[in-house]
Design a protein around this motif. Structure first.
Motif, PDB file in Angstrom:
ATOM      1  N   ASN A 189      27.602 -87.282  14.545  1.00 26.83           N
ATOM      2  CA  ASN A 189      29.034 -87.169  14.852  1.00 26.83           C
ATOM      3  C   ASN A 189      29.787 -86.204  13.937  1.00 26.83           C
ATOM      4  O   ASN A 189      31.003 -86.077  14.036  1.00 26.83           O
ATOM      5  CB  ASN A 189      29.699 -88.543  14.812  1.00 26.83           C
ATOM      6  CG  ASN A 189      29.627 -89.177  13.422  1.00 26.83           C
ATOM      7  OD1 ASN A 189      29.088 -88.589  12.485  1.00 26.83           O
ATOM      8  ND2 ASN A 189      30.151 -90.385  13.295  1.00 26.83           N
ATOM      9  N   ASP A 194      29.557 -93.589  10.372  1.00 28.93           N
ATOM     10  CA  ASP A 194      28.967 -93.616  11.704  1.00 28.93           C
ATOM     11  C   ASP A 194      29.489 -94.799  12.510  1.00 28.93           C
ATOM     12  O   ASP A 194      30.050 -94.629  13.583  1.00 28.93           O
ATOM     13  CB  ASP A 194      27.439 -93.689  11.584  1.00 28.93           C
ATOM     14  CG  ASP A 194      26.746 -93.700  12.931  1.00 28.93           C
ATOM     15  OD1 ASP A 194      26.728 -92.641  13.575  1.00 28.93           O
ATOM     16  OD2 ASP A 194      26.234 -94.760  13.343  1.00 28.93           O
ATOM     17  N   GLN A 195      29.294 -96.008  11.983  1.00 31.82           N
ATOM     18  CA  GLN A 195      29.739 -97.197  12.710  1.00 31.82           C
ATOM     19  C   GLN A 195      29.738 -98.409  11.792  1.00 31.82           C
ATOM     20  O   GLN A 195      29.210 -98.370  10.679  1.00 31.82           O
ATOM     21  CB  GLN A 195      28.860 -97.478  13.926  1.00 31.82           C
ATOM     22  CG  GLN A 195      27.401 -97.759  13.599  1.00 31.82           C
ATOM     23  CD  GLN A 195      26.583 -98.073  14.840  1.00 31.82           C
ATOM     24  OE1 GLN A 195      26.609 -99.209  15.339  1.00 31.82           O
ATOM     25  NE2 GLN A 195      25.853 -97.096  15.335  1.00 31.82           N
ATOM     26  N   SER A 222      32.421 -94.390  15.402  1.00 34.29           N
ATOM     27  CA  SER A 222      33.169 -93.149  15.220  1.00 34.29           C
ATOM     28  C   SER A 222      32.384 -92.008  15.856  1.00 34.29           C
ATOM     29  O   SER A 222      31.287 -91.669  15.409  1.00 34.29           O
ATOM     30  CB  SER A 222      33.379 -92.874  13.724  1.00 34.29           C
ATOM     31  OG  SER A 222      34.090 -91.661  13.540  1.00 34.29           O
ATOM     32  N   GLY A 223      32.938 -91.421  16.911  1.00 37.39           N
ATOM     33  CA  GLY A 223      32.274 -90.319  17.586  1.00 37.39           C
ATOM     34  C   GLY A 223      32.693 -88.986  17.004  1.00 37.39           C
ATOM     35  O   GLY A 223      33.308 -88.905  15.931  1.00 37.39           O
ATOM     36  N   ARG A 224      32.378 -87.923  17.712  1.00 42.60           N
ATOM     37  CA  ARG A 224      32.770 -86.590  17.258  1.00 42.60           C
ATOM     38  C   ARG A 224      34.278 -86.400  17.382  1.00 42.60           C
ATOM     39  O   ARG A 224      34.909 -86.936  18.295  1.00 42.60           O
ATOM     40  CB  ARG A 224      32.048 -85.519  18.074  1.00 42.60           C
ATOM     41  CG  ARG A 224      30.556 -85.442  17.791  1.00 42.60           C
ATOM     42  CD  ARG A 224      29.925 -84.240  18.459  1.00 42.60           C
ATOM     43  NE  ARG A 224      28.496 -84.169  18.157  1.00 42.60           N
ATOM     44  CZ  ARG A 224      27.981 -83.598  17.080  1.00 42.60           C
ATOM     45  NH1 ARG A 224      28.787 -83.038  16.182  1.00 42.60           N
ATOM     46  NH2 ARG A 224      26.680 -83.569  16.882  1.00 42.60           N
ATOM     47  N   ARG A 228      36.783 -92.454  19.267  1.00 45.63           N
ATOM     48  CA  ARG A 228      36.512 -93.766  18.682  1.00 45.63           C
ATOM     49  C   ARG A 228      36.215 -94.739  19.819  1.00 45.63           C
ATOM     50  O   ARG A 228      36.749 -94.610  20.913  1.00 45.63           O
ATOM     51  CB  ARG A 228      37.720 -94.303  17.893  1.00 45.63           C
ATOM     52  CG  ARG A 228      38.224 -93.402  16.785  1.00 45.63           C
ATOM     53  CD  ARG A 228      37.281 -93.393  15.596  1.00 45.63           C
ATOM     54  NE  ARG A 228      37.858 -92.670  14.477  1.00 45.63           N
ATOM     55  CZ  ARG A 228      37.802 -91.351  14.311  1.00 45.63           C
ATOM     56  NH1 ARG A 228      37.195 -90.609  15.223  1.00 45.63           N
ATOM     57  NH2 ARG A 228      38.354 -90.777  13.266  1.00 45.63           N
ATOM     58  N   SER A 229      35.393 -95.731  19.548  1.00 45.22           N
ATOM     59  CA  SER A 229      35.150 -96.759  20.567  1.00 45.22           C
ATOM     60  C   SER A 229      34.828 -98.084  19.892  1.00 45.22           C
ATOM     61  O   SER A 229      34.278 -98.124  18.790  1.00 45.22           O
ATOM     62  CB  SER A 229      34.014 -96.353  21.511  1.00 45.22           C
ATOM     63  OG  SER A 229      32.806 -96.204  20.808  1.00 45.22           O
TER      64      SER A 229
END
Length: 242
Positions: A189, A194-195, A222-224, A228-229
């Motif tokens: 990412n 990362d998460q 946490s994405g690029r 966010r998700s």
């Protein structure tokens, strides 16, 4: 110990604060197994997991993760292993299952806080992530990227009977795992963070050899860029110790 608990609490709070962003609902089925090798300090580790996509529409991920444990003493375990991760990937609305291969090393420290067993797990992963390309409207793997990740896992079990030596009965479990990328973060990412996975469960210990538990896991990813998700997960897990 207090610093670690405060840190994990902050990570859980951060996930909750961002829960208004992309949300998904999933279910995970997991089996964690340890088989002792007689008359040695070694044992075999094997865990297998199946995870669904959003709203349980289809399978998202299959994981098979074998390893070799070395029991340094009764409270410390060092492990080296391999993981095969089969993920459903999507590029330009074309989907397919692509494999990721991992080499991983970890060190576990167990201790008690009163009558509550606590586990700390430190894991490093070398991730060989397949590079997806669309060819004739099919998603294929074209080589791979090597990425590295550190994971810190903290778990506690609270026996409802309050016994120091917990061999049978109901329990509650709480855990948190933080994922940090390092070296070639552009392959994932583009960030260090990362998460984070926060988890609460209830379970039953049938014997010294087997636990079964069910719970809720909050996965904050946490994405690029600004992506966010939050994934709300129902998990069923079994723990076998032979």
């Amino acid at each position: 110990m207090r610093c670690i608990l405060v840190f994990c609490f902050c990570m859980i709070s951060a996930a909750a604060a961002n829960a208004q962003q992309t949300r998904q609902f999933s279910s995970w089925l997991a089996s964690f197994n340890t088989v002792a090798i007689p008359k040695t300090k070694f044992s075999i580790h094997m865990d297998a997991q199946v995870r669904s996509t959003h709203e349980w529409r289809e399978f998202q991920t299959f994981i098979v993760r074998p390893g070799l444990n070395y029991h340094v003493n009764k409270n410390m375990i060092a492990t080296v292993g391999y993981a095969w991760v089969h993920n459903l990937r999507a590029v330009q609305d074309v989907t397919a299952y692509l494999s990721e291969h991992r080499i991983w090393e970890q060190f576990i420290v167990n201790h008690k806080l009163g009558f509550i067993p606590i586990q700390h797990r430190f894991r490093v992963e070398q991730r060989f992530i397949g590079t997806p390309v669309v060819n004739n409207n099919k998603l294929e793997k074209d080589g791979h990227e090597l990425a590295h990740r550190f994971r810190y896992f903290l778990r506690g079990i609270v026996p409802f009977n309050g016994e120091q030596t917990f061999t049978k009965g109901a329990f509650a479990a709480a855990q948190n795992e933080l994922f940090l990328n390092f070296a070639n973060t552009d392959a994932v990412n583009g960030k260090v963070f990362d998460q984070n996975r926060a988890y609460l469960a209830v379970g039953y210990r049938f014997s010294r050899q087997f636990d079964l538990e069910a719970g809720y896991l909050n996965q904050y990813i946490s994405g690029r860029g600004a992506a966010r998700s939050t994934v709300h997960v129902l998990q069923l897990a079994g723990y076998l110790r032979l």
